[in-house]
Each structure stands twice: as structure tokens, then as C-alpha cells.
Design a protein around this motif. Structure first.
Motif, mmCIF file in Angstrom:
data_model
loop_
_atom_site.group_PDB
_atom_site.id
_atom_site.type_symbol
_atom_site.label_atom_id
_atom_site.label_comp_id
_atom_site.label_asym_id
_atom_site.label_seq_id
_atom_site.Cartn_x
_atom_site.Cartn_y
_atom_site.Cartn_z
ATOM 1 N N MET A 141 0.805 -1.359 -0.037
ATOM 2 C CA MET A 141 -0.001 -0.025 0.058
ATOM 3 C C MET A 141 0.945 1.497 0.232
ATOM 4 O O MET A 141 0.339 2.266 -0.684
ATOM 5 C CB MET A 141 -0.863 0.209 1.194
ATOM 6 C CG MET A 141 -1.941 -1.041 1.119
ATOM 7 S SD MET A 141 -3.153 -0.957 2.651
ATOM 8 C CE MET A 141 -4.033 0.321 2.275
ATOM 9 N N ILE A 148 -1.398 2.783 -2.999
ATOM 10 C CA ILE A 148 -2.834 3.476 -2.854
ATOM 11 C C ILE A 148 -2.497 5.048 -2.754
ATOM 12 O O ILE A 148 -1.619 5.466 -2.251
ATOM 13 C CB ILE A 148 -3.692 3.106 -1.532
ATOM 14 C CG1 ILE A 148 -5.039 3.500 -1.784
ATOM 15 C CG2 ILE A 148 -3.024 3.596 -0.386
ATOM 16 C CD1 ILE A 148 -5.830 2.940 -1.016
ATOM 17 N N PHE A 164 -7.363 8.403 2.533
ATOM 18 C CA PHE A 164 -8.011 7.863 1.520
ATOM 19 C C PHE A 164 -9.461 7.225 1.995
ATOM 20 O O PHE A 164 -9.562 7.321 3.074
ATOM 21 C CB PHE A 164 -7.204 6.896 0.795
ATOM 22 C CG PHE A 164 -6.242 6.024 1.817
ATOM 23 C CD1 PHE A 164 -6.876 4.963 2.886
ATOM 24 C CD2 PHE A 164 -4.828 6.282 1.939
ATOM 25 C CE1 PHE A 164 -5.964 4.329 3.650
ATOM 26 C CE2 PHE A 164 -4.251 5.592 2.837
ATOM 27 C CZ PHE A 164 -4.939 4.727 3.651
ATOM 28 N N VAL A 169 -9.746 1.837 -0.741
ATOM 29 C CA VAL A 169 -8.905 0.718 -0.291
ATOM 30 C C VAL A 169 -9.460 -0.826 -0.548
ATOM 31 O O VAL A 169 -8.754 -1.410 -1.163
ATOM 32 C CB VAL A 169 -8.880 0.718 1.270
ATOM 33 C CG1 VAL A 169 -8.113 -0.487 1.819
ATOM 34 C CG2 VAL A 169 -8.351 2.011 1.980
ATOM 35 N N TRP A 172 -8.889 -1.202 -4.180
ATOM 36 C CA TRP A 172 -7.213 -1.514 -4.250
ATOM 37 C C TRP A 172 -7.096 -2.845 -4.226
ATOM 38 O O TRP A 172 -6.234 -3.516 -4.828
ATOM 39 C CB TRP A 172 -6.239 -0.599 -3.795
ATOM 40 C CG TRP A 172 -4.930 -0.497 -3.768
ATOM 41 C CD1 TRP A 172 -4.111 -0.045 -4.836
ATOM 42 C CD2 TRP A 172 -3.978 -1.410 -2.908
ATOM 43 N NE1 TRP A 172 -2.696 -0.359 -4.909
ATOM 44 C CE2 TRP A 172 -2.845 -1.233 -3.350
ATOM 45 C CE3 TRP A 172 -4.369 -2.238 -1.968
ATOM 46 C CZ2 TRP A 172 -1.495 -2.114 -2.961
ATOM 47 C CZ3 TRP A 172 -3.064 -2.661 -1.124
ATOM 48 C CH2 TRP A 172 -1.811 -2.827 -1.922
#
Length: 358
Positions: A141, A148, A164, A169, A172
């Protein structure tokens, strides 16, 4: 499959498509048939009768979400039998998932009708999810290239940087194939939250942790905000929105969708992505062919008047080719906005949603 069923549209609507030769993004009207996906150009307010192209669905492979286009989280990819990739963008996560689901179902039916068994999905219970190293997920991440994206978000008038959304999330984790389903991604994200790798930002995500059961603390929600526990390890935040006040964009998103809007000066019709927010009540519109996050325009809905326009004849103030499903918004400062919805039902839905905010 008989010819009647073969000619029946399964789904229609606007999507934004990336060009093959010139990689620009253009809005097209898509029609999903049982065996192909057709697309048309919109000229003014009218659908061009000549078809711009078609994608044969037999043996296509769907990737949704497809997150390799920065600032375009609503893209899905269709990989054809001949090795051609088509990148298509919807107006919302719900629309993206619905289009992807309907196309995938059509591809599956084509395989089944020819005696080919659709590939069986792996059993989530036996997937790699249960042996995942959470610290490795965190490293992925953080990755500057494939990790992300963090940005500035506004919740209830407060501005938060380096964060975010929950749905970003989940998107992703599915895209990176760390989980098979969105439900599984929420469980994995909840584990990251419980272990202290992620932290809640703002009221909505904090409340979910307080009230939800174990393993269900993470929200697949575009308005629930999260961040890394040590945000300094990640690259810097994006610039704050300069052209619009943070308050304008801080309301809860009530509705998103594509509408045709008449220009104020040239009176030409262009497709715009409209976002309706409440508290404060604003209607913003974006140019879907551009990947920037700044609205092209917007206005407060306080004391606005919204009304349906009849499709027989051209109402005063309206020019050009009219597809139909017209409605008008008059702002408090007496600016007239003319819009066309793709269907009569969508026109009614937009009018009702806007009236609730005026």
C-alpha cells in the motif's frame, strides 16, 4: 440463442472510453447486447445513428476495478479474445460494478451456450487471504508506484490531508488480487485497522469502529476516511483545491450521474458528470474527459427552482438537437441551467433528489 433475444439490449448508458491510437477519453453511449458491446457518439443532444464501434464479448476477460489510471478510480478493463484492451469509465462505483457484472454475466452465458463451463471462482475460504502477512500488505500500500493514492478529503467542513476513502482501499485490494471479493477486502482492511497499520480519519470511520463487530469495522464507503498510522512514510499530499471553497465540496454525496448540459454562451450540449451534495446543498459538474478532480462549475441549491420541461417542441432558451428528458434549474441569482437526462426515469430521479435539497 434466437435472433429476438440476440437483438435485445441488456443495458444502456453513458461510459467514458479511452481511445486506442490517441489515448484521450471520450464520452460514448454504450448498448450491451447478449453477444457484443456497441458504442455510439453523441452529437449535440442526439445519439449519432451510426455506430462508432463494437466489442465482441465471446472469451472477453473483465478486470474491475482497474486502478492503473491515476485519478480515474471508476475504470474497468475489457480484454478481448484478440488481445485488445478497452478501458471504460463509469460515473459511480455502483454503476461501474453494475456494468462489470452485466458484461461478465453476458460473457459467461456465451461460454455456457457453447458448452464451455464458465471458470469456477476460487473458494475464498481456501484463498491466500488467510495466510497473508499484514506487514507485506502495508508495504504494498505504501509503494510509490503501485500503492494506494493519498489525497485531501473534506468531511463535514473539516479538511484532512494524506488520507483515502474506505471504498478506495477495497478497490485497491481487489485490483491487486490480494482478496477475491469486496467483502473479503473489508475483512482484510478491518484486520489492518485492528493491528494499528491503518487509522480512522473523521467522524464516519471512527463511529464504525465504535459500533461494528470485530472484522466489520472497516467501511466500503467513499465518505469514510482512513490513513496510514505513520503518514510521514508516504509521499506528500496533493495540493488543496484552490478554485472552490472546501465548504462547497464538504457535503455528503447524494447522487452522481451523467447528464447533458447546455452551455451558457455557445448553447452547445456536452456530457458532464454531475455530483449532488447535501449540507451544504450544492450541484457540481465535471468534464469526464479530463482526469482532474476540480469541478468545471457548480452552484448552491439554496432557493433554486427545478422543473421538468416537455419534450414536444423546443422550450424557450433551449437550442440545438434535443434527445429529450429535459429539465431546468433556475438558481437564486437567476441563472438558467438546461439539462437532459439519458432516460425519463433518471430525469424524474434527478428532479426529486434536487428538490429535496432546495
Amino acid at each position: 440463442m434466437d435472433s429476438g433475444k440476440q437483438n435485445m439490449a441488456l443495458r444502456e448508458g453513458f461510459l467514458v472510453k479511452r481511445g486506442h491510437l490517441v489515448h484521450n477519453w471520450k464520452a460514448r453511449w454504450f448498448v450491451l447486447m447478449p453477444d457484443k458491446l456497441l458504442y455510439y457518439k453523441y452529437e449535440g443532444g442526439k445519439r449519432d445513428s451510426c455506430q462508432r464501434g463494437g466489442i465482441l464479448l465471446k472469451d472477453c476477460v473483465m478486470t474491475s476495478p482497474f486502478l492503473e489510471h491515476e485519478n480515474r478510480p471508476l475504470v474497468f478493463k475489457l480484454h478481448t479474445k484478440n488481445g485488445v484492451d478497452h478501458f471504460l469509465e463509469a460515473c459511480s462505483r455502483e454503476e461501474r460494478d453494475d456494468w462489470a457484472g452485466d458484461i461478465t454475466a453476458a460473457v459467461g452465458k456465451l461460454q455456457t451456450s457453447e458448452g464451455v463451463t464458465a471458470p469456477k471462482q476460487p473458494d475464498p475460504a481456501g484463498s491466500q487471504f488467510h495466510n497473508i502477512d499484514l506487514s507485506k500488505v502495508l508495504d504494498s500500500m505504501y509503494d510509490v508506484h503501485s500503492g494506494i493514492n493519498m489525497s485531501i478529503h473534506v468531511e463535514q467542513g473539516n479538511t484532512y490531508s494524506n488520507c483515502f476513502s474506505g471504498s478506495a482501499v477495497v478497490d485497491w485490494l481487489v485490483f491487486m488480487q490480494l482478496t477475491l471479493t469486496r467483502v473479503e477486502a473489508m475483512t482484510l482492511a478491518s484486520a489492518l485497522l485492528e493491528e494499528g497499520f491503518l487509522r480512522t480519519v473523521g467522524l464516519k470511520s471512527v463511529e464504525a469502529v465504535r459500533t461494528a463487530g470485530l472484522g466489520e469495522q472497516f467501511l466500503d464507503d467513499s465518505t469514510a476516511l482512513y490513513s496510514f498510522s505513520d503518514s510521514l512514510k508516504k509521499r506528500g499530499s496533493v495540493k488543496a483545491e484552490a478554485s472552490r471553497s472546501a465548504v462547497e465540496l464538504s457535503g455528503k454525496v447524494i447522487k452522481r450521474g451523467y447528464l447533458l448540459k447546455q452551455g451558457h454562451r455557445r448553447k452547445n450540449w456536452k456530457l458532464r458528470l454531475f455530483v449532488l451534495r447535501s449540507e451544504p446543498a450544492y450541484l457540481h459538474y465535471y468534464d469526464p474527459t479530463k482526469d482532474d478532480i476540480s469541478p468545471a462549475g457548480g452552484f448552491s441549491l439554496r432557493s433554486c427552482l427545478v422543473s421538468s420541461l416537455h419534450d414536444n417542441g423546443v422550450p424557450s432558451g433551449v437550442k440545438g438537437n434535443i434527445q429529450g428528458n429535459l429539465f431546468k434549474i433556475i438558481t437564486q441569482s437567476d441563472i438558467h441551467y438546461f439539462m437532459q437526462a439519458p432516460t425519463h426515469q433518471q430525469k424524474t430521479d434527478w428532479i426529486d433528489a434536487i428538490r429535496q435539497q432546495t
